[in-house]
Design a protein around this motif. Structure first.
Motif, PDB file in Angstrom:
ATOM      1  N   GLY A 256       0.787  -1.220   0.000  1.00 16.22           N
ATOM      2  CA  GLY A 256       0.000   0.000   0.000  1.00 16.22           C
ATOM      3  C   GLY A 256       0.819   1.270   0.000  1.00 16.22           C
ATOM      4  N   LEU A 257       2.113   1.155  -0.301  1.00 19.13           N
ATOM      5  CA  LEU A 257       2.988   2.328  -0.341  1.00 19.13           C
ATOM      6  C   LEU A 257       2.994   2.927  -1.747  1.00 19.13           C
ATOM      7  CD1 LEU A 257       5.980   0.956   1.768  1.00 19.13           C
ATOM      8  CD2 LEU A 257       4.084   2.405   2.534  1.00 19.13           C
ATOM      9  N   PRO A 258       3.060   4.271  -1.837  1.00 13.13           N
ATOM     10  CA  PRO A 258       2.954   4.916  -3.147  1.00 13.13           C
ATOM     11  C   PRO A 258       4.217   4.769  -3.997  1.00 13.13           C
ATOM     12  CG  PRO A 258       3.317   6.558  -1.446  1.00 13.13           C
ATOM     13  CD  PRO A 258       3.107   5.252  -0.731  1.00 13.13           C
ATOM     14  N   LEU A 259       4.018   4.705  -5.304  1.00 16.86           N
ATOM     15  CA  LEU A 259       5.092   4.602  -6.291  1.00 16.86           C
ATOM     16  C   LEU A 259       4.896   5.670  -7.356  1.00 16.86           C
ATOM     17  CD1 LEU A 259       5.021   0.737  -6.622  1.00 16.86           C
ATOM     18  CD2 LEU A 259       7.073   2.018  -5.992  1.00 16.86           C
ATOM     19  N   VAL A 260       5.982   6.032  -8.006  1.00 19.29           N
ATOM     20  CA  VAL A 260       5.941   7.029  -9.072  1.00 19.29           C
ATOM     21  C   VAL A 260       6.649   6.465 -10.298  1.00 19.29           C
ATOM     22  CG1 VAL A 260       6.787   9.299  -9.807  1.00 19.29           C
ATOM     23  CG2 VAL A 260       5.852   9.004  -7.508  1.00 19.29           C
ATOM     24  N   THR A 261       6.040   6.597 -11.465  1.00 15.82           N
ATOM     25  CA  THR A 261       6.688   6.213 -12.719  1.00 15.82           C
ATOM     26  C   THR A 261       6.984   7.473 -13.523  1.00 15.82           C
ATOM     27  OG1 THR A 261       4.569   5.925 -13.859  1.00 15.82           O
ATOM     28  CG2 THR A 261       5.514   3.992 -12.790  1.00 15.82           C
ATOM     29  N   ARG A 262       8.183   7.527 -14.105  1.00 18.51           N
ATOM     30  CA  ARG A 262       8.596   8.673 -14.902  1.00 18.51           C
ATOM     31  C   ARG A 262       9.295   8.202 -16.181  1.00 18.51           C
ATOM     32  NH1 ARG A 262       5.378  10.810 -12.329  1.00 18.51           N
ATOM     33  NH2 ARG A 262       5.593  12.513 -10.793  1.00 18.51           N
TER      34      ARG A 262
END
Length: 302
Positions: A256-262
């Motif tokens: 449930g931890l946030p992730l970021v894609t770039r």
């Protein structure tokens, strides 16, 4: 001139070569080892050539003539099965088995909707789907154990036909609080000193290392794993970054931890997800229907 051999003899011979023993073939075909041995002997007599070498306590091995016969017999048995299915089920109604392999990182986002929709449209077709490393699945495809495989185009072996399902590109996966998370595009050089969590499921690992090496970078690999979700969870915990092609629709880890894609720079090339089959084999009507269905529906779901 009438053939001096039967389809049953070819079935038993193929089973003997596949199992490398008469006993193994007998177990598979529910007959006695003697029946297998007799069928192989009758084929050798009909063709006038030795098809296998018999090694005491070590099973059998096909001769060059035997290998040639196995390849030709596979097509003949396949065609015979298609005739049987077409006449028994009625022209125009698809029925019978089709086997599909899917590269593991693609499977979770492709297979569920593909299997569900295809089975609804073609209830008479027995679709068997499996996932795994691309190298393993492609090996099964080339040995005739699978009809079709869904994988990325990179590093495909020769001798395959393909249909493109969709195109995508490599992205960097970062924890939400990373110093580069607010950037629209992340340079690979900005990641040079950071730990890499590498998806090591062929061909992904090779692809990642090749990409970094082309940029003159030697990554600091903190962890290797073939588990796609473990990669995402470790990145979310701040243990490193990862370079991935597959992008799930959710931006949180299992925990449930946030992730970021770039996006990354440079972006060396687009990657394509493809469905492939052996160029030398004519697809069954069921496999053709699956290719057509996948081309229409997979890209929409992605």
């Amino acid at each position: 001139m009438a053939a001096k051999y039967t389809l049953r003899q070819l079935e038993l011979f193929s089973a003997a070569v596949r199992n490398e023993s008469f006993a193994g073939a007998a177990d598979e075909m529910y007959v006695t080892p003697t029946a297998i041995s007799v069928a192989v002997g009758e084929l050798e007599k009909s063709f006038g050539v030795q098809l296998v070498t018999r090694q005491r306590a070590r099973g059998i091995l096909p001769t060059p003539a035997g290998l040639h016969l196995v390849e030709r017999a596979a097509k003949l048995l396949r065609d015979a099965g298609e005739i049987q299915r077409a006449l028994s089920s009625g022209i125009g109604e698809l029925s019978g088995p089709v086997s599909l392999g899917c590269y593991s990182t693609l499977a979770a986002t492709i297979l569920p909707s593909l299997i569900h929709g295809f089975r609804e449209q073609y209830p008479g077709v027995d679709l068997a789907a499996s996932d795994g490393p691309a190298d393993e699945l492609l090996g099964r495809l080339l040995r005739g154990r699978l009809d079709l495989v869904i994988a990325y185009r990179s590093n495909l072996p020769p001798g395959l036909e393909e249909a493109v399902l969709y195109e995508t590109s490599v992205h960097v996966l970062l924890p939400a609080g990373h110093r580069l998370a607010t950037h629209d595009v992340v340079s690979l050089k900005e990641l040079a000193e950071e730990p890499l969590i590498m998806l090591d499921l062929p061909p992904s690992g090779r692809h990642t290392l090749d990409m970094l090496q082309r940029e003159g970078l030697t990554p600091s690999i903190a962890h290797r794993t073939p588990n796609f979700e473990l990669v995402r969870s470790m990145v979310a915990r701040g243990l490193g970054y990862s370079l991935l092609v597959q992008k799930p629709s959710i931006d949180i880890s299992y925990e449930g931890l946030p992730l970021v894609t770039r996006e990354i720079s440079p972006q060396f090339s687009q990657e394509a997800a493809v469905i492939v089959w052996q160029k030398s084999l004519q697809l069954t009507d069921r496999a053709q229907a699956l290719v057509k269905y996948a081309r229409k529906n997979v890209s929409a779901s992605q």
